[in-house]
Design an enzyme around this catalytic site. Sequence first.
Site, PDB file in Angstrom:
ATOM      1  N   ASP A  23      -1.315 -28.111   9.682  1.00 33.96           N
ATOM      2  CA  ASP A  23      -0.977 -27.977   8.264  1.00 33.96           C
ATOM      3  C   ASP A  23      -0.202 -29.240   7.911  1.00 33.96           C
ATOM      4  O   ASP A  23       0.971 -29.372   8.258  1.00 33.96           O
ATOM      5  CB  ASP A  23      -0.133 -26.713   8.050  1.00 33.96           C
ATOM      6  CG  ASP A  23       0.433 -26.619   6.632  1.00 33.96           C
ATOM      7  OD1 ASP A  23       0.114 -27.478   5.790  1.00 33.96           O
ATOM      8  OD2 ASP A  23       1.208 -25.677   6.382  1.00 33.96           O
ATOM      9  N   LYS A  85       1.680 -36.922   0.966  1.00 36.47           N
ATOM     10  CA  LYS A  85       0.466 -36.185   0.626  1.00 36.47           C
ATOM     11  C   LYS A  85       0.074 -36.354  -0.842  1.00 36.47           C
ATOM     12  O   LYS A  85      -1.092 -36.342  -1.196  1.00 36.47           O
ATOM     13  CB  LYS A  85       0.704 -34.706   0.935  1.00 36.47           C
ATOM     14  CG  LYS A  85      -0.505 -33.812   0.831  1.00 36.47           C
ATOM     15  CD  LYS A  85      -0.149 -32.439   1.367  1.00 36.47           C
ATOM     16  CE  LYS A  85      -1.289 -31.466   1.302  1.00 36.47           C
ATOM     17  NZ  LYS A  85      -0.895 -30.165   1.894  1.00 36.47           N
ATOM     18  N   GLU A 184      -6.429 -24.872   2.372  1.00 40.25           N
ATOM     19  CA  GLU A 184      -5.251 -24.108   2.785  1.00 40.25           C
ATOM     20  C   GLU A 184      -5.413 -22.609   2.505  1.00 40.25           C
ATOM     21  O   GLU A 184      -5.122 -21.795   3.382  1.00 40.25           O
ATOM     22  CB  GLU A 184      -3.996 -24.680   2.106  1.00 40.25           C
ATOM     23  CG  GLU A 184      -3.589 -26.010   2.730  1.00 40.25           C
ATOM     24  CD  GLU A 184      -2.713 -26.889   1.854  1.00 40.25           C
ATOM     25  OE1 GLU A 184      -2.187 -26.400   0.841  1.00 40.25           O
ATOM     26  OE2 GLU A 184      -2.553 -28.072   2.190  1.00 40.25           O
ATOM     27  N   ASP A 208       0.867 -19.856  -3.323  1.00 37.82           N
ATOM     28  CA  ASP A 208       1.511 -20.798  -2.396  1.00 37.82           C
ATOM     29  C   ASP A 208       2.600 -21.580  -3.120  1.00 37.82           C
ATOM     30  O   ASP A 208       2.322 -22.512  -3.879  1.00 37.82           O
ATOM     31  CB  ASP A 208       0.435 -21.742  -1.824  1.00 37.82           C
ATOM     32  CG  ASP A 208       1.010 -22.774  -0.844  1.00 37.82           C
ATOM     33  OD1 ASP A 208       2.246 -22.875  -0.732  1.00 37.82           O
ATOM     34  OD2 ASP A 208       0.209 -23.473  -0.195  1.00 37.82           O
TER      35      ASP A 208
HETATM   36  P1  ADP Z   1       5.117 -27.598   1.670  1.00 42.23           P
HETATM   37  O1  ADP Z   1       3.904 -26.735   1.684  1.00 42.23           O
HETATM   38  O2  ADP Z   1       5.343 -28.273   0.367  1.00 42.23           O
HETATM   39  O3  ADP Z   1       5.192 -28.525   2.836  1.00 42.23           O
HETATM   40  P2  ADP Z   1       6.768 -25.391   2.672  1.00 42.23           P
HETATM   41  O4  ADP Z   1       5.800 -24.310   2.570  1.00 42.23           O
HETATM   42  O5  ADP Z   1       7.183 -25.830   4.021  1.00 42.23           O
HETATM   43  O6  ADP Z   1       6.403 -26.645   1.764  1.00 42.23           O
HETATM   44  O7  ADP Z   1       8.063 -24.897   1.878  1.00 42.23           O
HETATM   45  C1  ADP Z   1       9.238 -25.628   1.815  1.00 42.23           C
HETATM   46  C2  ADP Z   1      10.178 -24.959   0.836  1.00 42.23           C
HETATM   47  O8  ADP Z   1      10.489 -23.636   1.293  1.00 42.23           O
HETATM   48  C3  ADP Z   1      11.493 -25.681   0.694  1.00 42.23           C
HETATM   49  O9  ADP Z   1      11.818 -25.799  -0.678  1.00 42.23           O
HETATM   50  C4  ADP Z   1      12.478 -24.750   1.390  1.00 42.23           C
HETATM   51  O10 ADP Z   1      13.777 -24.844   0.837  1.00 42.23           O
HETATM   52  C5  ADP Z   1      11.879 -23.404   1.123  1.00 42.23           C
HETATM   53  N1  ADP Z   1      12.328 -22.383   2.060  1.00 42.23           N
HETATM   54  C6  ADP Z   1      12.278 -22.406   3.408  1.00 42.23           C
HETATM   55  N2  ADP Z   1      12.798 -21.285   3.930  1.00 42.23           N
HETATM   56  C7  ADP Z   1      13.199 -20.514   2.887  1.00 42.23           C
HETATM   57  C8  ADP Z   1      13.842 -19.234   2.772  1.00 42.23           C
HETATM   58  N3  ADP Z   1      14.180 -18.531   3.851  1.00 42.23           N
HETATM   59  N4  ADP Z   1      14.084 -18.773   1.541  1.00 42.23           N
HETATM   60  C9  ADP Z   1      13.749 -19.488   0.450  1.00 42.23           C
HETATM   61  N5  ADP Z   1      13.181 -20.694   0.483  1.00 42.23           N
HETATM   62  C10 ADP Z   1      12.895 -21.203   1.690  1.00 42.23           C
HETATM   63 MG    MG Z   2       2.249 -25.831   2.253  1.00 41.01          MG
END
Ligand code: ADP
Ligand code: MG
Length: 617
Positions: A23, A85, A184, A208
């Site tokens: 991912d 990205k 995705e 998402d």
């Molecule tokens: P991307 O797909 O953009 O790479 P992610 O799916 O990894 O992103 O999500 C990252 C986001 O999720 C960040 O803004 C992070 O602060 C938030 N995040 C991670 N864990 C938690 C949680 N337990 N509660 C709320 N938000 C969270």
């Molecule tokens: Mg993502």
Amino acid sequence: MAKISIDINSGTIQKDNAVIGIDLGTTNSLIATINPKTKKPFCLPIHGKNSMPSALYFDAQKIEVGSMALEKLVSDPKNTLYSIKRLMGRSFHDLGHELNKLNYKIVDNHDQLVQVRIDDQFYSPIELSSYILKELKKVGQKELQKDIQKVVITVPAYFNDSQRQATRDAGKLAGLDVLRIINEPTAASLAYGIGINTDQPKTVAIYDLGGGTFDISILKIQQGIFEVLSTNGDTALGGDDIDQAIKNYWISFYDLKLLSRSKNQLLRLTAEEAKIQLSKDKSFHKKIAIQNQHITLELDRDRMNTILSPIIEKSIAICKNALSDANLSTDEIEEVILVGGSTRTLAVKQAVQKLFSSANVNDDINPDEVVALGAAIEADILAGNRTDMLLLDVTPLSLGIETIGGLMDVLIPRNSKIPIQLKKEYTTSIDGQVNLAVNVYQGEREMIKDNRKIGEFILKGIPAMPAGIPKIEMSFMLNADGILQVSAKELRSGVKQEITLKPQYGISDEQIKTMLQDSIKFAQSDMDERSLAETITEANQLIYATHKFMRDNPQLLLEKHIQTMSGLIRKLEDSIHKKDRLTINNRIEELNEFTKPFAEQVMDHQISKALRGKNIT
Ligand code: ADP
Ligand code: MG
């Protein structure tokens, strides 16, 4: 038992290979593989965590990847890269307002793909992404004690061909064998096993909410085929906005003004910490040093919910748009899948459940991991390790070329499973023809004018031969990423020309739908038009051949024969002009009847060949 391969030439034992799913996220990247014993996917730890920030830091000597790079965001922002990205496969113009989100130097290459400038060095987003992939590969190999070559990489469903190709190239550059680029939302469905092993079609919404982006995809899953009904989203909506909103709340609540850049960052990081903690606890407080004093920042869940409700509302409105694009009402969605770290925030989950009140909301699998886990399952299937599942992609529209008379001649029919390769033989329609124009079209209509042109090239240098003699082999190869390779080869001489096309580039699902509907609506008139065009072509070829025959064989013909033939030709030409298919057919018959005995006399292969067979323009 693990398989051991031995290289027959050198006699060395090769290390076992692992197949993994990646991912490659805007904020975070993950890798997953299948546990050989349990057959279940799991995410590999990266530097002690389950994901790695998709960030790079350019030191004078080396490039740091992951959390070490992210730490430099405060102290050395212009050398710290994130959200790469967003740049993949895009030009400066494509980026638009997304540029405001990026603090490093992006080079405007006009219509060309953007580059990133660090000091006096230029980097392509493909190269930058490859550093992230290389790091994931390195960490994965160490963890598994296996070689990693074969991977599946995920991309958002809305990624166009240029963005998909860039992602594939980044994989290649990182020394990976990219088995497939998958969407995705498709990966997320796979992780939940939705749509697998069932004959029942399912309509699924994948919500998402990541760090900086929001995507909603509506999929229809049927017999292993994942069809994207609609996608929608906001490239500037995500967890970062929640952090920002909390930060702004604190700034006004505690009256914090004129903060330095680093204090601002500290406040933002603390806001994220609060948000994450409030996903499980009811309140948060932390003492920080700011403006020569220590203050305790506080936030409770109710307050946070109020702060972030505009953000959630925005995402819900986008979901409604996606539903209407797919022509569905909320109660037609059977399954919802939560993806992205930000869906752990309880208020987000509740809002989604409320919107899709009759659907089953899937949130058992860690929302950060679900995409990587699904990618690992897909990789495992493609590597041939699972036979219980079948995953198919199909091409939504037929692909073919223009043949004489403006007709569409299909090589790859719509709904063909991809990858696929199909070949067909053609010939020329004019004596001594040395160039052949190949026009490639997409669509379901009988005439090319009603279809969509996706490319053209000219096969040059065919040795001069009589019409009908050259054997031109057209080959269409559509790979698993939807990239089409068209090649034309004259088999007698070996002259060859090819082109790579992206049929799905620049066409929306809506347009595809309209094209399909039109093909049904116009089926009858299209057939009539096609028959007329075919008849006219046949007539023109007969006229051409008859003229040639008269020229080449004067000794066989008396003046009265020539008179009659010329008269019949004129009548035929007249009927072509009037576009009346039946009359044209009758006159073809007449001319044929009259010329046949002469033609038989000379047993002229060329004329009889020219009278049949398919010809390209
Ligand atoms: P991307 O797909 O953009 O790479 P992610 O799916 O990894 O992103 O999500 C990252 C986001 O999720 C960040 O803004 C992070 O602060 C938030 N995040 C991670 N864990 C938690 C949680 N337990 N509660 C709320 N938000 C969270
Ligand atoms: Mg993502």
